[in-house]
Design an enzyme around this catalytic site. Structure first.
Site, PDB file in Angstrom:
ATOM      1  N   GLY A 211      20.366  39.823  41.817  1.00  0.00           N
ATOM      2  CA  GLY A 211      20.106  41.208  41.471  1.00  0.00           C
ATOM      3  C   GLY A 211      19.736  42.094  42.640  1.00  0.00           C
ATOM      4  N   CYS A 212      19.926  41.608  43.867  1.00  0.00           N
ATOM      5  CA  CYS A 212      19.559  42.413  45.039  1.00  0.00           C
ATOM      6  C   CYS A 212      20.656  43.399  45.428  1.00  0.00           C
ATOM      7  CB  CYS A 212      19.233  41.512  46.221  1.00  0.00           C
ATOM      8  SG  CYS A 212      20.654  40.604  46.866  1.00  0.00           S
TER       9      CYS A 212
ATOM     10  N   THR B 199      26.949  42.405  45.117  1.00  0.00           N
ATOM     11  CA  THR B 199      28.271  42.860  44.693  1.00  0.00           C
ATOM     12  C   THR B 199      28.494  44.317  45.047  1.00  0.00           C
ATOM     13  OG1 THR B 199      28.262  41.271  42.866  1.00  0.00           O
ATOM     14  CG2 THR B 199      29.821  43.102  42.725  1.00  0.00           C
TER      15      THR B 199
ATOM     16  N   LYS C  36      34.637  35.693  44.999  1.00  0.00           N
ATOM     17  CA  LYS C  36      33.371  35.273  44.390  1.00  0.00           C
ATOM     18  C   LYS C  36      33.624  33.842  43.914  1.00  0.00           C
ATOM     19  CE  LYS C  36      29.282  36.083  42.232  1.00  0.00           C
ATOM     20  NZ  LYS C  36      28.052  36.615  42.818  1.00  0.00           N
TER      21      LYS C  36
ATOM     22  N   ALA D 139      26.542  33.152  45.350  1.00  0.00           N
ATOM     23  CA  ALA D 139      25.894  33.204  44.035  1.00  0.00           C
ATOM     24  C   ALA D 139      24.391  33.157  44.242  1.00  0.00           C
ATOM     25  CB  ALA D 139      26.354  32.029  43.175  1.00  0.00           C
ATOM     26  N   GLY D 140      23.676  34.185  43.783  1.00  0.00           N
ATOM     27  CA  GLY D 140      22.231  34.210  43.963  1.00  0.00           C
ATOM     28  C   GLY D 140      21.866  34.346  45.434  1.00  0.00           C
TER      29      GLY D 140
ATOM     30  N   LEU E 189      22.150  46.952  59.540  1.00  0.00           N
ATOM     31  CA  LEU E 189      23.524  47.394  59.776  1.00  0.00           C
ATOM     32  C   LEU E 189      23.802  48.677  59.008  1.00  0.00           C
ATOM     33  CD1 LEU E 189      25.368  43.983  59.361  1.00  0.00           C
ATOM     34  CD2 LEU E 189      24.846  45.144  61.520  1.00  0.00           C
TER      35      LEU E 189
END
Length: 229
Positions: free
Chosen positions: A13-14, A17, A38, A116-117, A198
């Site tokens: 959830g950070c 994507t 993914k 993932a995660g 960045l």
């Protein structure tokens, strides 16, 4: 060898994507043929007779190299739990060789691979996220979701990435919540430890600051690979 970036995050959830898709669009705007992947996704929906993941679909929409869904997300798992557990409960074997071959096969100028995660998520009993990034010879980009605990999560993630022998090419700050206090101070603190970000992704979309993206991601060739829109 095609330049490959592995995008990981401080936790689920950070905004991995969101950032990966934004990078893909930015690269495509510069004329690059961008393929997005993914490889392993848990938390999928049954759509048109097969499992589909919303993150993978978002990456497909952002990429400029058109791939079949199964190429982008070969391991699509129903349950929104740790991928190695979701795979075990679904009777699915995660084969590292197959994942690497699937990512390496398509032709592209640049490849973006979203994990993932977070970084320390297992993909199997003896398989870690680092193993996939290492086999791809990928540089790692860390997405930091700016929320309580972000400094600790980011510094631990950066340390783990480097301990695993991977190159952390940089980090990107994601303003998840406009009401989260001391965001700029957190960015400054992380900057003093990891170097300046960045880029910074705004809560309502768009790059707030992306002046270091080109050189940071791709070194001296950055300006040619990442054109200003």
């Amino acid at each position: 060898m095609t330049p490959t970036l592995f995008i990981t995050g401080t936790d689920t959830g950070c905004g991995k994507t969101t950032v990966t898709a934004a990078l893909a669009r930015r690269l495509a705007d510069g004329g690059q043929r961008v393929a997005c992947f993914k490889p392993v996704a848990s938390g999928c929906e049954w759509i048109e007779g097969t499992w589909r993941n919303e993150d993978a679909l978002a990456l497909m929409a952002a990429a400029s190299v058109e791939l079949d869904y199964d190429q982008v997300n070969p391991i699509a798992l129903e349950e929104a739990i740790a991928p190695h557990l979701a795979a075990e409960r679904s009777g699915v074997a995660i084969d590292l060789d197959a994942l690497v071959a699937g990512i390496e096969a398509p032709s592209a100028d640049i490849k973006l691979v979203e994990g993932a995660g977070g970084w320390m998520v297992p993909l199997g009993d003896e398989l870690m996220t680092a193993d996939l990034a290492r086999r791809l010879s990928a540089g790692v980009v860390l997405v930091v979701g700016l929320k309580l605990g972000a400094i600790n999560h980011a510094l631990l993630s950066a340390r783990a990435i480097e301990a695993d022998g991977l190159k952390l090419v940089g980090w990107i700050a994601n303003r998840l919540d406009p009401d989260q206090p001391v965001q700029d101070e957190n960015i400054a603190t992380l900057g003093s430890k990891l170097g300046p970000p960045l880029a910074v992704w705004k809560h309502d979309g768009g790059w707030e600051d992306d002046g270091r993206l080109a050189e940071g991601l791709f070194g001296g060739a950055g300006s040619a690979l990442l054109a200003q829109p």
